[in-house]
Motif scaffolding. Sequence first.
Motif: not given
Length: 298
Positions: A110-112, A156-162, A105-106
């Motif tokens: 760090m991924i652009p 999903f992208l929002y939840i996964w990223k933040n 989850f962290l």
Amino acid sequence: MTLKKKEAKTGWMLILPFLTGFLLFYIIPFGISVYYSFTSGLGGSSFAGFQNYVQVFHSFAFRKAAYNTFRFMGLGIPLIMLLSLGLALLMYEGAGKTAGFQQLFLYPMMIPIGASVMFFQVMLSEYGVLNHICQIFGLPVQQWLESGHAFYVLLFLYIWKNCGYNIVLFTTGLAAIPREYREAAWMEGAGRLQYFRWIECPLLAPSFLFVFVMSIVNSFKCYREAYLLSGKYPHDSIYMLQHYMNNNFENLNYQRLSVAALLVFSVIFLLTASLFAARQYTETDPTERRGYRAKHKK
């Protein structure tokens, strides 16, 4: 008195660079936006009153963008808060303290963002990996980024990223709760749910507030992902307020852009101010609340 004046002078000199930047890049542009929202013509040559506001509210594109934005916030913010809180409790209790579970989850932090979106495009494009797997199993090919599915892909992208950022905030709040409270609760016979309801939840109130505000901010930042996924004119389900403002900027319609920007600012400001006021009210002593209500009732 001389020492106080010297300290005050030093303090003003230290904050002067910040105040100068804040004035130049925030206050003055905000004032210009307010001015443009009440004018018409090139360069705001004539006064238009509330005509721009009426036109924006009657615009189908604006209503669609506002609906999608608040729908995204209404689904995304509760989901990410519940998920991040549950995972933070899991990590804090020890079940998720393994390095691999935490890094899962962290790492998205760090991924652009460009690399993340490229991965989703490779997976979900018309000739992507997921559609290739569907063809292998005889399932119909889906237009993941050009249909209603795009909304849930962006969610999903929002939840996964933040999610990882919120987990860090909740874990920090849990670590600040003294261990003595838990030991006292166990001695009194309290269960895990009772301890969470009556001790952890009230003490995590500042963390809840901060995570909620940051989730709102990050939900508006999700325009980057929507833009990189589908460009300036995406599917209707992910056409956000930021798309509306960006397209008006490219069309040099600064009046509509200013109106939309001020409306977004007003919503965020009122929402965060209400949250801070509710927190301050709940933290006051019950006797003070009754005295305040009685005083204003008279």
